[in-house]
Design an enzyme around this catalytic site. Structure first.
Site, PDB file in Angstrom:
ATOM      1  N   GLU A 197     -59.664   0.624 -53.108  1.00 58.56           N
ATOM      2  CA  GLU A 197     -59.858   2.258 -53.193  1.00 58.56           C
ATOM      3  C   GLU A 197     -58.465   2.710 -53.625  1.00 58.56           C
ATOM      4  OE1 GLU A 197     -58.812   3.253 -49.080  1.00 58.56           O
ATOM      5  OE2 GLU A 197     -59.981   5.255 -49.164  1.00 58.56           O
ATOM      6  N   ASN A 260     -61.788  11.491 -53.036  1.00 57.72           N
ATOM      7  CA  ASN A 260     -61.591   9.996 -52.801  1.00 57.72           C
ATOM      8  C   ASN A 260     -62.711   9.632 -53.438  1.00 57.72           C
ATOM      9  OD1 ASN A 260     -60.959   7.311 -52.363  1.00 57.72           O
ATOM     10  ND2 ASN A 260     -60.025   8.039 -50.511  1.00 57.72           N
ATOM     11  N   LYS A 277     -66.163   9.908 -51.580  1.00 61.91           N
ATOM     12  CA  LYS A 277     -65.966   9.021 -50.073  1.00 61.91           C
ATOM     13  C   LYS A 277     -66.477  10.301 -49.102  1.00 61.91           C
ATOM     14  CE  LYS A 277     -62.596   7.210 -47.040  1.00 61.91           C
ATOM     15  NZ  LYS A 277     -61.153   6.705 -47.000  1.00 61.91           N
ATOM     16  N   GLU A 296     -55.794  12.122 -45.400  1.00 63.46           N
ATOM     17  CA  GLU A 296     -57.080  12.238 -46.177  1.00 63.46           C
ATOM     18  C   GLU A 296     -57.876  13.395 -45.899  1.00 63.46           C
ATOM     19  OE1 GLU A 296     -59.742   8.845 -47.456  1.00 63.46           O
ATOM     20  OE2 GLU A 296     -58.364   7.798 -46.118  1.00 63.46           O
ATOM     21  N   CYS A 327     -63.679   2.603 -48.082  1.00 70.48           N
ATOM     22  CA  CYS A 327     -62.971   2.122 -46.756  1.00 70.48           C
ATOM     23  C   CYS A 327     -63.470   2.605 -45.660  1.00 70.48           C
ATOM     24  CB  CYS A 327     -61.444   3.155 -47.106  1.00 70.48           C
ATOM     25  SG  CYS A 327     -60.434   2.275 -45.821  1.00 70.48           S
ATOM     26  N   ASN A 352     -57.944   0.547 -48.151  1.00 68.35           N
ATOM     27  CA  ASN A 352     -56.561   0.530 -47.640  1.00 68.35           C
ATOM     28  C   ASN A 352     -56.676   0.742 -46.303  1.00 68.35           C
ATOM     29  OD1 ASN A 352     -54.711   1.241 -50.148  1.00 68.35           O
ATOM     30  ND2 ASN A 352     -56.623   2.050 -50.637  1.00 68.35           N
TER      31      ASN A 352
HETATM   32  N1  CDT Z   1     -58.513   4.507 -46.366  1.00 69.45           N
HETATM   33  C1  CDT Z   1     -58.897   4.608 -45.137  1.00 69.45           C
HETATM   34  O1  CDT Z   1     -60.042   4.874 -45.081  1.00 69.45           O
HETATM   35  N2  CDT Z   1     -58.437   3.957 -44.284  1.00 69.45           N
HETATM   36  C2  CDT Z   1     -59.056   3.972 -42.908  1.00 69.45           C
HETATM   37  C3  CDT Z   1     -57.760   3.890 -41.860  1.00 69.45           C
HETATM   38  C4  CDT Z   1     -58.389   4.146 -40.457  1.00 69.45           C
HETATM   39  S1  CDT Z   1     -57.275   4.927 -39.690  1.00 69.45           S
HETATM   40  C5  CDT Z   1     -57.108   6.643 -39.876  1.00 69.45           C
HETATM   41  C6  CDT Z   1     -60.148   2.524 -42.488  1.00 69.45           C
HETATM   42  O2  CDT Z   1     -60.949   2.920 -41.944  1.00 69.45           O
HETATM   43  O3  CDT Z   1     -59.604   1.306 -42.733  1.00 69.45           O
END
Ligand code: CDT
Length: 467
Positions: A197, A260, A277, A296, A327, A352
């Site tokens: 991502e 995204n 996303k 985000e 993600c 990420n």
């Molecule tokens: N980038 C992304 O979606 N990361 C989220 C972090 C969660 S915490 C707000 C994930 O689900 O891995």
């Protein structure tokens, strides 16, 4: 009309050689200015394509200067790297013209024809037989695209994890790292490489930006764009498809929109599918109490393309049904099920994920477990391959999990990265392994009871029963 040339590198021949090597460039200079002609440089044909009409031993001998003097005499050119490059590009031009003609109805090849070569021997200034290779290649394209192909459908996947990307790291440098992973993938015969991502930059939602100008520095206004064209060119030259996550800025309906986004690109460099996303985690306002932000919900709109599954072919016998997610989407069963209901056979996911979750630090020690749990169950419950690829390691003071994995439809992990740096994990994925799950335990048409699931689409948050 598109026309393909292969004359960038001149064929340097001994003094007095009678082959008129400059004729191709002269032809191009004659026609290049014609307004109706879109002249493009052809990519060299990769070994796997040449081997469709030539004996692999011969292809290797050409590549590595393993020709005898008699074989070189039969061709009529002394071996040189430039000669090999030109031979590959000549075939590439015929092939590009053939494939383009199948789409556009017509195309031209300015690289001449080299159809005097036979399967294991060159002849009459012809190293590879361009017509035979192009014919076999378009046949193979069609066979791969047709459903019900009797060939095993094995797609070799490269999960191309990236280590940290610093806030100040130029795009060009990140693209160079990605190209290095593509080269490694080519050496492992990968068909499709999956990148993380927001692969081209640091994970910027960890900061609160006051101005749109600051934010826009992390977004792509075109794909491919000036800095990403190289990635497309390298992948096409190597004959590899790829899935790429990036921040997309578009102007639609007179307003700026930011998503995204992930795209899947085929081996020819064509964008086959786009996904924006849907499950945006984090928060929309600055929350200074956090060690780092997760904005985000401020910087992106919720994706408006749904979860589209799409057919793609990454080579003969490599046609399948693919989907993408990004993600946080991977934590939601709805993501997998909506794709599962379209018969998806492989879901490509970039992520990420920080080890530390500011609102729930009690989950930190479980971050790897949760990562695997969701992708393994999503794969099994929908009889699909899942490829999850991280941006990993300590990025701008935030530790991100790596743990990139390739999960089989059984739910088993069959490939994994073991570091938190740039790393490629490879697995041979047989798309037909999905069938034994899709036709038994998870035969949706037989066993699902959608009338009983209405709440899933009608209700957003949980409403507990009356006390
Ligand atoms: N980038 C992304 O979606 N990361 C989220 C972090 C969660 S915490 C707000 C994930 O689900 O891995």
């Amino acid at each position: 009309m598109k026309a393909f040339h292969a004359d960038r590198q001149p064929l340097v021949l001994p003094q007095g050689h009678r082959f008129p090597a400059t004729k191709y460039r002269r032809l191009r200079s004659l026609v290049e200015a014609w307004p109706e002609l879109d002249v493009r440089e052809a990519e060299p044909a990769p070994d796997a394509i040449l081997a469709l009409a030539h004996e692999p031993r011969y292809v290797q001998a050409i590549a590595g200067n393993g020709l005898s003097a008699a074989e070189q005499r039969a061709i009529g050119f002394p071996w040189s790297e430039a000669m090999v490059e030109r031979a590959r590009r000549s075939v590439g031009a015929t092939l590009a013209a053939a494939r383009t003609a199948l789409v556009d109805g017509v195309a031209a090849n300015l690289a001449g024809g080299t159809h005097h070569a036979s399967a294991a021997r060159g002849s009459g200034y012809c190293v590879f037989n361009d017509v035979a290779v192009a014919a076999r290649a378009v046949q193979a394209d069609a066979a791969g695209a047709a459903s019900g192909s009797a060939m095993p459908r094995i797609v070799v996947i490269g999960a191309a994890q990236l280590g940290p990307v610093a806030r100040g790291e130029p795009r060009a440098q990140v693209v160079e790292r990605m190209e290095a992973l593509l080269h490694e993938a080519a050496a492992c015969s990968c068909d499709l490489v999956v990148f993380p991502e927001l692969a081209l930059t640091t994970f910027f939602p960890r900061w609160y930006f006051e101005t749109e100008a600051e934010l826009d520095g992390f977004f792509e206004r075109a794909m491919p764009g000036p800095e990403t064209q190289r990635l497309f060119d390298t992948a096409r030259r190597l004959g590899i498809g790829f899935c790429l996550g990036y921040a997309e800025r578009v102007e639609e309906g007179g307003r700026v929109r930011r998503f995204n986004t992930a795209i899947t690109v085929d081996k020819r460099g064509t964008i086959l599918a786009r996904y924006r996303k849907i499950h945006l985690p984090g928060h929309a306002e600055h929350e200074p109490w956090r060690r780092f932000q997760h904005l985000e919900k401020r910087y992106f709109e919720v994706g408006d393309l749904g979860f589209p599954a799409f057919r793609a072919s990454f080579g003969p016998g490599k046609a399948g049904i693919f989907g993408m997610a990004i993600c946080n989407d991977r934590r939601w069963p709805e993501t997998y099920r909506v794709l599962g209901l379209q018969g998806v056979e492989m879901i490509l996911i970039g992520y990420n994920t920080p080890v530390h979750n500011p609102p729930a630090p009690e989950h930190d020690a479980l971050s790897h477990f949760h990562n695997q749990l969701v992708m393994q169950s999503g794969a099994y419950q929908n009889g699909t391959w899942v490829v999850g690829v991280a941006k990993a390691g300590p990025e701008e003071g935030v530790e991100q999990i790596g743990n990139s994995v390739i999960v089989a439809p059984s739910g088993e992990i069959v490939g994994a990265c073991t570091t938190t740096g740039d790393e490629l994990a490879v697995a041979r994925c047989d798309l037909d392994l999905t069938a034994s799950y899709k036709t038994t335990t998870f035969d949706f048409a037989r066993h699902r009871e959608p009338a009983q699931y209405r709440m899933i689409v009608e209700r957003k948050g949980a409403i507990p029963p009356d006390p």
